[in-house]
Design an enzyme around this catalytic site. Structure first.
Site, PDB file in Angstrom:
ATOM      1  N   GLN A 103      -7.817  -4.475   9.747  1.00  0.00           N
ATOM      2  CA  GLN A 103      -6.741  -4.103  10.761  1.00  0.00           C
ATOM      3  C   GLN A 103      -6.999  -3.053  11.737  1.00  0.00           C
ATOM      4  OE1 GLN A 103      -2.511  -4.886   9.307  1.00  0.00           O
ATOM      5  NE2 GLN A 103      -3.471  -4.600   7.237  1.00  0.00           N
TER       6      GLN A 103
ATOM      7  N   ARG B 273       1.930 -10.869  10.340  1.00  0.00           N
ATOM      8  CA  ARG B 273       3.179 -10.373  10.580  1.00  0.00           C
ATOM      9  C   ARG B 273       4.202 -11.253  10.251  1.00  0.00           C
ATOM     10  NH1 ARG B 273       1.939  -5.905   9.978  1.00  0.00           N
ATOM     11  NH2 ARG B 273      -0.202  -7.199   9.346  1.00  0.00           N
TER      12      ARG B 273
ATOM     13  N   LYS C 271       0.624  -1.401  -0.022  1.00  0.00           N
ATOM     14  CA  LYS C 271       0.080   0.076   0.071  1.00  0.00           C
ATOM     15  C   LYS C 271       0.861   1.168   0.167  1.00  0.00           C
ATOM     16  CE  LYS C 271      -0.420   0.951   4.852  1.00  0.00           C
ATOM     17  NZ  LYS C 271      -0.047   2.545   5.221  1.00  0.00           N
ATOM     18  N   THR C 272       1.996   1.319   0.594  1.00  0.00           N
ATOM     19  CA  THR C 272       2.906   2.365   0.717  1.00  0.00           C
ATOM     20  C   THR C 272       3.539   2.791  -0.650  1.00  0.00           C
ATOM     21  OG1 THR C 272       3.569   1.943   2.967  1.00  0.00           O
ATOM     22  CG2 THR C 272       4.955   3.391   1.658  1.00  0.00           C
TER      23      THR C 272
ATOM     24  N   ASP D  69      -3.903   8.023   4.576  1.00  0.00           N
ATOM     25  CA  ASP D  69      -3.157   6.721   4.986  1.00  0.00           C
ATOM     26  C   ASP D  69      -3.706   6.170   6.240  1.00  0.00           C
ATOM     27  OD1 ASP D  69      -1.628   4.398   4.548  1.00  0.00           O
ATOM     28  OD2 ASP D  69       0.202   5.394   5.461  1.00  0.00           O
ATOM     29  N   GLU D  70      -4.014   4.838   6.378  1.00  0.00           N
ATOM     30  CA  GLU D  70      -4.555   4.102   7.533  1.00  0.00           C
ATOM     31  C   GLU D  70      -5.956   4.631   7.970  1.00  0.00           C
ATOM     32  OE1 GLU D  70      -3.030   1.631   8.421  1.00  0.00           O
ATOM     33  OE2 GLU D  70      -0.869   1.642   8.523  1.00  0.00           O
TER      34      GLU D  70
END
Length: 779
Positions: free
Chosen positions: A266, A612, A44-45, A235-236
């Site tokens: 998330q 993770r 995504k970044t 973002d987020e």
């Protein structure tokens, strides 16, 4: 008017190279509202940075016309750096790329006069905020001990996160604080805001709240920003609170060019005010919005992703996506059932050492716990075997403030001349013995040439202190003397309970309404439990000293220990996920709330933990947890059964019984089955309804030992709603050296007895830990 893009600028730009179709779509869909659902490890970044580069390079907006909002300064720096690498000098500037608070502060300095401030206003830190709130509480004639400023600060922060001004606070919430005062907490909130204006100051919550007020009362200011920002990128987005949501929505003008990147699966920060509903209602807020799903994962193996997909599919409050990868190999998720917490720590330590021998760096391993108290067993075990570790996002167990305070009490009981311990806790909880009183005590100690605590006894009988301070000091010294006498009749764990209860230390944290208070109480409970492993208070304090002195070298490899919340955004080759039991994970608080929202957030947290892992996820659950000397059976977490059997490699160190989580899946009571060998019960149905063992519930809600209550306890659930606790009483005849027979392992010799748990040396199978009900004595 912006210059038109040149033909060359539209031919295969470098930022589109290597993007998958969904990422490319997210980059090139620039007009209108867009929600980019970006799963864990889906790049995504990269997509967000490429989108910013695409807008700037194609002259759709100047850098000053893009509002790009991140949650951390680190994320903002990374986005700026990546964009500059792609575009060079064209990306210079980007004055509106930053965090919510940084951008709001920049706006507020331009318009401070509209809310009674001047542009040089001060942003208060937490300490300054608490000092000011203490003044407000005192000014209102309230007892600060009953109505702590810290509790009021937490309330005001929650109100500001929801965008509420003092006059907008619902009456029911207002009178949750200072219910006897006129106007309650809202009136104190209003007075606090007045004081801030007089000081020309703002707290962090004000940075957004003031701008929301300005937008509402000054439409011309809002119109100017709407005209300025041609594109808004966030973002987020799943972590936004109500105030941030309102701030963003206000700034999106008629162009509706807002692109939000986030993952509803998330969203794990509701305790900080984040609302998953913000991302779930995006399409309703912006009709006609385009939804783009980034589902190709570049981090994990197929089995890890499949298990995570199976798990999160049990949540109803989600937009839905399914992660996949081009990788074709990888190990299944390891699910290991162990006997108890110490074995869990040994198992992880052994596996970490095995992986190390195979060439895996400790830096590529992490232990992700649900609650901080879980770290203690791992820290003790790693120190014992010499395995270097680091605690991320917090202190090591024995370094935490509440543990240091508790140890100071115990040190003072053991050693009356421990001046450092005395000074640390003489006014914790507050007894009216502040800096001035301590100065008097130190002066007396120097004058009399006595240790501080002994000098305090002289001062308590003199007139150097105020009458209230003298009474408080005499009371404290009397308590310490009584606890020292009690040490002759109580074991050290019982003594710790008594001291922490009678000193008011536990009550202090029970009254604290901050988000970390429950964790501190859990840590204190774990401390008392840990003391039971040592023969005396002296031995325990010596162990703590050795642990505190055992600092690993600054350089070199270390295994990471952190909470699941702190791990979001990180990745490791091997991830260990301990404590997957009902009442631990999902937490008892989530189960007690009884609704779906809390449980679904716990499941999202489990999803974050599994994703993770790059190479393998190791899930562990224990059949028993020792709670203050008593062993209580624990059900495996419902999340274990939701991972999908085809993607799990099931293991167990338990002997003589069926798989705990497979029995749970089948609807049986695995612990009753272990004891009886047969039988079924409503175990899994009970777990799904949020009912857990009464022993663990009591442990989570308050101390219970020797007839004393160490905190509030609720009534035990009815017998049919309890998990069968394994009896501690050993069957007659089982003692060290006894010869026994086991149906699977054959004959063996008992080498250790712990209640009804036997450690047996089997010549054919090695040492095993089994229940006494699964072996028979040999004549």
């Amino acid at each position: 008017m912006l210059p038109a893009p040149t033909p060359d600028s539209l031919q295969g730009p470098p930022w589109l190279a290597g993007l998958n179709p969904a990422q490319r779509d997210a980059v090139t869909t620039t007009e209108g509202p867009v929600l980019i659902l970006a799963g864990a490890g889906t790049g995504k970044t990269k997509a967000l940075t490429a989108r910013l580069a695409h807008i700037l390079f194609n002259r759709l907006a100047w850098p000053s016309q893009v509002l790009a909002v991140t949650f951390t300064n680190k994320a903002a720096r990374e986005m700026r750096h990546r964009t500059e690498l792609l575009l060079g000098s064209m990306a210079e500037g980007l004055p509106w790329l930053g965090t919510f608070h940084a951008l709001s502060a920049k706006m507020l300095r331009r318009h401070a006069g509209l809310v009674g401030l001047n542009p040089q206003f001060t942003i208060l830190d937490t300490d300054d905020q608490l000092r000011l709130l203490k003044q407000v509480v005192t000014e209102a004639g309230l007892d600060e001990k009953r109505w702590p400023a810290k509790q009021l600060a937490s309330l005001i922060d929650r109100w500001k996160n929801r965008g509420l001004l003092p006059e907008q606070v619902p009456p029911g919430e207002s009178f949750a604080f200072a219910d006897g005062a006129k106007g309650g907490g809202a009136a104190l909130y209003a007075r606090y805001q007045e004081q801030l204006v007089q000081l020309n100051a703002a707290d962090f919550g004000d940075l957004l709240l003031h701008m929301l007020t300005i937008f509402a009362r000054h439409p011309d200011v809002l119109a100017d920003y709407r005209e300025r920002f041609r594109y808004v990128m966030v973002d987020e987005y799943q972590d936004t609170n109500q105030a941030q949501y309102q701030w963003l929505k206000a700034l999106v003008g008629d162009r509706r060019n807002i692109a939000c990147v986030g993952d509803d699966d998330q969203s794990i920060y509701s305790w900080r005010g984040a609302e998953v509903a913000n991302i779930l209602r995006f399409e309703a807020d912006f009709p006609g919005a385009k939804l783009i799903r980034l589902e190709e994962n570049y981090r994990s193996t197929p089995h890890i992703l499949a298990a995570a997909n199976h798990l999160i599919a049990h949540n109803n409050g989600r937009l839905g996506k399914s992660l996949f990868t081009q990788h074709s190999t990888g190990e299944k998720v390891a699910v290991t059932g162990v006997w108890d917490g110490p074995e869990e720590a040994r198992s992880v330590g052994d596996e970490a050492e095995r992986l190390g021998r195979e060439g895996v760096s400790l830096n590529d391993m992490a232990i992700l716990v649900r609650a901080q108290f879980q770290t203690r067993l791992f820290e003790d075990r790693f120190i014992a075997i010499g395995l270097p570790y680091r605690i991320v996002g917090g202190f090591r167990f024995y370094e935490r403030a509440e543990i240091r305070d508790a140890l100071a009490y115990l040190r003072l009981v053991q050693s009356p001349d421990d001046a450092l311990a005395f000074e640390r806790i003489v006014n914790v909880p507050k007894r009216g013995l502040g800096d001035k009183a301590m100065g008097t005590l130190h002066a007396a100690a120097r004058r009399l040439n006595l240790p501080l605590s002994r000098a305090a006894a002289h001062v308590a009988e003199g007139d150097d202190l105020t009458p209230a301070a003298r009474r408080a000091l005499r009371g404290f010294l009397t308590d310490v003397a009584r606890w020292r006498d009690a040490a002759d009749t109580l074991n050290h764990a019982e003594l710790a309970e008594l001291v922490l209860e009678e000193s008011g230390y536990v009550a202090m944290w029970q009254a604290d309404k901050s988000t970390e208070a429950d964790g501190r109480l859990d840590n204190l409970k774990e401390l008392v439990r840990a003391m039971g492993d040592y023969p005396s208070l002296t031995a325990f304090l010596e162990h703590v000293s050795l642990v505190m002195d055992n600092e690993a070298a600054a350089d070199g490899e270390k295994i990471t220990i952190m909470t699941l919340h702190a791990a979001k955004g990180l990745e490791f080759d091997h991830v260990f996920l301990p404590g997957w039991e009902e009442g631990v994970f999902p937490s008892q608080r989530a189960l007690d709330e009884g609704g779906t929202a809390a449980l679904e957030e716990e499941r999202r947290l489990a999803y974050v933990g599994i994703t993770r892992a790059r190479v393998r996820a190791h899930v562990l659950h224990a059949a028993n947890r020792q709670v203050y000397g008593q062993w209580t059976a624990a059900l495996p977490s419902r999340f274990v059964a939701e991972l999908g059997e085809a993607h799990v490699d099931e293991r167990s160190t338990l002997s003589g019984g069926p798989s705990l989580w497979r029995a749970a899946l089948a609807g049986g009571d695995p612990f009753a089955d272990m004891q009886r060998g047969t039988g079924r019960g409503p175990g899994w149905d009970r777990a799904r309804s949020g009912q857990t063992g009464s022993g663990w519930q009591a442990a989570k809600q308050g101390f219970s030992q020797s007839g004393r209550d160490f905190g509030p306890r609720s009534a035990a659930p009815p017998r049919e709603a309890r998990v069968s606790a394994i009896s501690l009483a050993p069957m007659p005849g089982f003692k060290r050296g006894a010869r026994v027979f086991h149906a699977k392992f054959g004959e063996g010799t008992v080498v250790h007895v712990d209640g009804n748990k036997l450690e047996i040396d089997f010549p054919a199978a090695g040492r095993k830990r089994v229940l006494d009900s699964f072996v028979s004595l040999k004549n």
